[in-house]
Design a protein around this motif. Sequence first.
Motif, short mmCIF file in Angstrom:
data_model
loop_
_atom_site.label_atom_id
_atom_site.label_comp_id
_atom_site.label_asym_id
_atom_site.label_seq_id
_atom_site.Cartn_x
_atom_site.Cartn_y
_atom_site.Cartn_z
N GLU A 115 -13.01 -5.01 4.80
CA GLU A 115 -13.54 -3.94 3.77
C GLU A 115 -12.36 -2.88 3.30
O GLU A 115 -12.59 -1.90 3.25
N ALA A 116 -11.27 -3.63 2.69
CA ALA A 116 -10.15 -2.73 2.43
C ALA A 116 -10.29 -1.75 1.10
O ALA A 116 -9.49 -1.44 0.60
N GLN A 117 -11.56 -2.18 0.40
CA GLN A 117 -11.60 -1.54 -0.87
C GLN A 117 -11.87 -0.12 -0.37
O GLN A 117 -11.70 0.99 -1.33
N HIS A 118 -11.89 0.51 0.92
CA HIS A 118 -11.72 1.78 1.37
C HIS A 118 -10.43 2.44 1.15
O HIS A 118 -10.67 3.75 1.13
N VAL A 119 -9.49 1.56 0.87
CA VAL A 119 -8.25 2.29 0.87
C VAL A 119 -7.72 1.79 -0.62
O VAL A 119 -6.58 1.66 -0.86
N LYS A 120 -8.47 1.71 -1.53
CA LYS A 120 -8.08 1.19 -2.88
C LYS A 120 -7.22 2.49 -3.65
O LYS A 120 -6.59 2.11 -4.58
N ASN A 121 -7.59 3.67 -3.17
CA ASN A 121 -6.79 4.90 -3.63
C ASN A 121 -5.54 4.84 -3.00
O ASN A 121 -5.30 5.24 -1.57
N ARG A 122 -4.32 4.30 -3.44
CA ARG A 122 -3.12 4.40 -2.92
C ARG A 122 -2.34 5.39 -2.30
O ARG A 122 -1.54 5.49 -1.46
N ARG A 123 -3.06 6.54 -2.95
CA ARG A 123 -2.60 7.74 -2.62
C ARG A 123 -2.97 8.59 -1.14
O ARG A 123 -2.72 9.60 -0.86
N SER A 124 -4.21 8.05 -0.91
CA SER A 124 -4.97 8.47 0.21
C SER A 124 -4.08 8.47 1.59
O SER A 124 -3.43 7.54 1.60
N ALA A 174 -5.29 7.37 4.23
CA ALA A 174 -5.79 6.00 4.96
C ALA A 174 -4.84 5.04 4.50
O ALA A 174 -4.41 4.11 5.33
N ALA A 175 -4.86 4.86 2.99
CA ALA A 175 -4.09 3.77 2.58
C ALA A 175 -2.26 3.98 2.86
O ALA A 175 -1.74 2.94 3.38
N ARG A 176 -1.89 5.04 2.96
CA ARG A 176 -0.38 5.31 3.39
C ARG A 176 -0.29 4.85 4.89
O ARG A 176 0.71 4.15 5.04
N SER A 177 -1.33 5.10 5.68
CA SER A 177 -1.40 4.72 7.19
C SER A 177 -1.15 3.37 7.29
O SER A 177 -0.82 2.81 7.89
N LEU A 178 -2.29 2.65 6.44
CA LEU A 178 -2.09 1.37 6.52
C LEU A 178 -0.87 0.57 6.05
O LEU A 178 -0.48 -0.41 6.82
N ARG A 179 -0.21 1.19 4.97
CA ARG A 179 0.94 0.32 4.58
C ARG A 179 2.01 0.77 5.45
O ARG A 179 2.97 -0.13 5.71
N SER A 180 1.90 1.86 6.32
CA SER A 180 3.11 1.94 7.38
C SER A 180 3.07 1.08 8.51
O SER A 180 4.07 1.08 9.35
N ILE A 181 2.07 0.09 8.63
CA ILE A 181 1.97 -0.48 10.09
C ILE A 181 3.23 -1.70 9.66
O ILE A 181 3.36 -2.19 8.69
N SER A 219 4.18 -8.86 10.75
CA SER A 219 4.83 -10.05 9.91
C SER A 219 4.04 -10.45 8.82
O SER A 219 4.55 -11.06 7.90
N SER A 220 2.89 -10.37 9.16
CA SER A 220 1.81 -10.97 7.91
C SER A 220 0.69 -9.93 7.84
O SER A 220 0.29 -9.55 9.00
N ARG A 221 -0.10 -9.92 6.77
CA ARG A 221 -0.98 -8.92 6.46
C ARG A 221 -2.15 -9.63 5.82
O ARG A 221 -1.73 -10.31 4.56
N PHE A 222 -3.63 -9.27 5.98
CA PHE A 222 -4.48 -9.94 5.27
C PHE A 222 -5.32 -8.85 5.07
O PHE A 222 -5.74 -7.80 5.88
N ILE A 223 -6.28 -9.19 3.90
CA ILE A 223 -7.32 -8.32 3.49
C ILE A 223 -8.59 -8.87 3.46
O ILE A 223 -8.64 -10.05 2.91
N ALA A 253 -3.15 -1.77 -5.30
CA ALA A 253 -3.29 -0.83 -4.09
C ALA A 253 -3.50 -1.68 -2.97
O ALA A 253 -2.65 -1.65 -1.85
N LEU A 254 -4.39 -2.97 -3.08
CA LEU A 254 -4.53 -3.78 -1.67
C LEU A 254 -3.17 -4.51 -1.75
O LEU A 254 -2.81 -4.97 -0.74
N PHE A 255 -2.58 -5.15 -2.93
CA PHE A 255 -1.20 -5.77 -2.75
C PHE A 255 0.07 -4.94 -2.22
O PHE A 255 0.84 -5.61 -1.48
N ASP A 256 -0.03 -3.68 -2.38
CA ASP A 256 0.69 -2.82 -1.60
C ASP A 256 0.84 -3.15 -0.22
O ASP A 256 1.89 -2.76 0.54
N PHE A 257 -0.24 -3.48 0.32
CA PHE A 257 -0.50 -3.74 1.74
C PHE A 257 -0.16 -5.13 2.00
O PHE A 257 0.70 -5.40 3.03
N CYS A 258 -0.77 -6.18 1.60
CA CYS A 258 -0.81 -7.37 1.95
C CYS A 258 0.57 -7.89 1.47
O CYS A 258 1.06 -9.01 2.37
#
Length: 959
Positions: free
Chosen positions: A629-638, A640-647, A650-654, A669-674
């Motif tokens: 349910e990654a739409q919770h971090v669609k605001n890339r500046r939040s 939560a989103a920054r914390s998720l991107r810092s993980i 090797s591979s990431r899925f949404i 914002a979602l692709f910034d993570f995956c």
Amino acid sequence: MGTLDFPDFTNESLAEMGSWTDLREARHLVKADSVGELSWEHPVLSGEVSGDGQLFKPSLNLRSLTFIQNQCQCRVGSSGRVCAHALALCLAMRKHILQEESIPPAVPVEKAEIPEPDDGPIISSLKIAESGETLSTRFWLPPNLEAAAKRQGIVVKMEFLVGKEAFSPEKLFKGKPYRITENAGRILSFLERICGGSFYSVIQLKPDQLKFLIETADDTIRFSEGQGTPEETPLEQIRERILPMLPDTPPAQAIPSRGQTRRPAGVRRSVTPRTRQPVSERVLLPDNWMVVDGSPKFLSILLREREHPQYKRCADWLRSEGFRKEPSNGKWWLRDQHKVLNFLALNRERLEANYDPGYTENFRQRTAIIKPVPLTCETVRQGDQFSLRMEMKAEGIEVRDVRNALLTGRHYIVGDELIYLIEKAALEQFERASRSLGGDPHMPMTGVFEARLSSADLAHTEGLIDDLDLEIDLPDDWKKRSAAIREVGRLEQPPLLEEVSQRLRAYQLVGVAWMWHLYRNQLGGILADEMGLGKTIQAIGLLLSWKAEGEFKGPCLVVAPASLLGNWQRELSVWAPGLSVYLHHGPSRRSELDEDAIPEDLCLTSYSTLRNDRDQFQKCSFSLAIADEAQHVKNRRSHAARSLRSIAASSRFILTGTPIENSIEDLRALFDFCLPGYLKRPPSDLRGEDRSWHDKQHLEKAAPYILRRGKALVAPELPEKIEQTIWCELEPGQRDLYQGVREKTEQTLLQMAAAGASENRLRFTMLTELLRLRQVCADPGLLNPEYALEDSSKFRVFKELLSEAIDGGHRILVFSQFVKLLKRLRGWFEAEEIGYEYLDGSTRDRLAVCDRFNEDESISVCLISLKAGGTGLNLTGADTVVHFDPWWNPAVEDQATDRAHRIGQNRTVTSYKLVTEGTVEDKVLALQMKKSMLLKDLLDESAHQSAKVDLTTLKSLLS
């Protein structure tokens, strides 16, 4: 295998069903004899198509040519769209009917002979039966028939008559039978052959062919002299007056007119020299309506008949290109080498596609020195990446020559012996590919482009190379990486235990294989299946595949909303009891994290915990990370989103059913993570067309890494979902309160604007006032406690719905954005002693609420806040859904409705939306249409318009 009821597809209609790229691939498949079994049982066309070592079995339902249904194992077909394999079946069927690969609009002379009287009529494009309606045919003869007969080219117009209605041949309904006379059958059979298997509105006939038509005609064949008059001329008068004008000539080939081009309309010539027929090799067609003569220094074009349907259009075009007509010889002339060569480079494709010109022998000989500059492409492996180089060059021509020519307005290069044309089609394709790969819509045309490609770029780049239609051998590892992303039919089986594979549905197994393929290539993606199709189970399948493969590069990480952690634990215990799981959530269950702190296979945590313990998670390395349910971090500046991107993974899925809600910024914002860095952010100051260009490019690039399936495609056993909007009229007191709030809002905004308030302050105030207006629409008591629940028009409608539903044995989910409203409804239920369950953001044990509702049929209603109940709940015990107040994003409402309409449901689900007429809720529905289109644009890989709720939209809602 009956064929009469098979649709009369043109190349344009086939391309509209799929795409020009898919149609081109389909034609290659047919040419390579890749189509095996072929079955047509109206309305389903099915068969087998082999390609790349795979056997595909597409099945095309043609019951509705507007909403065509396709099933195929390839990536395109698995999404329900028409793929190249399905188009190959259509082409093969057309070939079976016509005994050719495509429909030529004319046949050689020996095959278009005048039929003998004993020739039986064979008409393949019409269904002929004694029980059908009577079909007559009318021909319109030209006023200059005698002169046209001397030129051996008589243009006649043709139409069909059914009763008193007239139809052009292209618009006559082919799906029902017609009754014709024997003589009419002979005429139509003959015309169908010379037209290449179909009928056209405009046909050009030789005198002997028209003579045969008039002599064979009966009462069902009608004639009118002079196009434009509806009056018919008796057949005897036609024979008496017209036949003497027609000299006896040997049977000849019919010359196609506008409706009959020798190349099927819409099929473009290739822009590369390997498929382009040089001008010097063209066959002279002296009988063509348009005849081209000239050399590299001049052109002359003769348009033989002013009565031709294309004459005015063609003359206007030639005039706009600088041609001048000489009255002495009737030819259009262009006398300037620069203009001539630019015309051939920029307009030859249009000339041939629209007018089918004939070239004189003189023109062919004198233009033999003209050649196109070819477009070349090559790839080189460089470590883990690839480099791509595209350029336009020829022997004796350097890239700088191309660049210098274009800078001076020349689309040609004059060499020592040859003249090279920089053709428009090749140039446009080069620009489109280089700008897409370079990420710049204004990249200058230099004739050469180089780029380094990451693994994530390969699938998108291969699609661009395919559009260039170049013969290029891509490296094997490139093709292996991108093939399964572009076509799920090429996916390898994931390493799951047989008992697990057998429990998964077919589409779920495909989802696991898709994610496993991306993981093995250190890529990521978004699983965006519709709600209720088991995204969590597919993600667990990926975890089991990772465990079975034994490639331990650290444990796995799953991040989900806190409310869904219990659901994850339950599903893991059912599907993967062998996985050891560490729950890092809650003050009493969290330990200090470091490299060795997670010995288990899986770490399960929430977004809030990840944000709070970000520094600890950064110490760990994970094999893969899954964000649910990654739409919770669609605001890339939040945070939560920054914390998720810092993980570090090797591979990431949404996992999300709504990858885009407000605008394409959500997707970025979602692709910034995956796939970090894959969708490069455009400059923030872009506006208009530049912004739209970047948005379209990102949608196209994102498409291969988004897997979306709908219930209608993969779970047809689900019962129907019925959606209905119920309009409610405000009560008098409710309307007065609404108007008072609206007028006060307008005054406040005017005062703020006059005082120079910023856009952000105005937006905040507007959103606040919109909330108040929506509260009045739902329940005036939310704004003024003096109003009783019964003073709401919606509540009165809801009571009627509730009473009818309970009497009918239905069970109901009631959604609202306003928790206070749900609590007022809860009080009313208690007073009326109606069994209910209640769930909002403060509910701790959500699964227990769901279980009680699903298992206890005495509980008729479940009250749920929209945000708390939009995800992670299974409420198949209900078959009726009521949205008490609409929300601007239809995807959120659909998620809520899908709590009931999901796997396990065996009853039809009815969804009611209560909307107050003439209020802000009415306008919200219009905004929903925009949001719905935005979501469709993403999932259907088509261009889109940004639908962000801007200041103008907010003002329109308040007005």
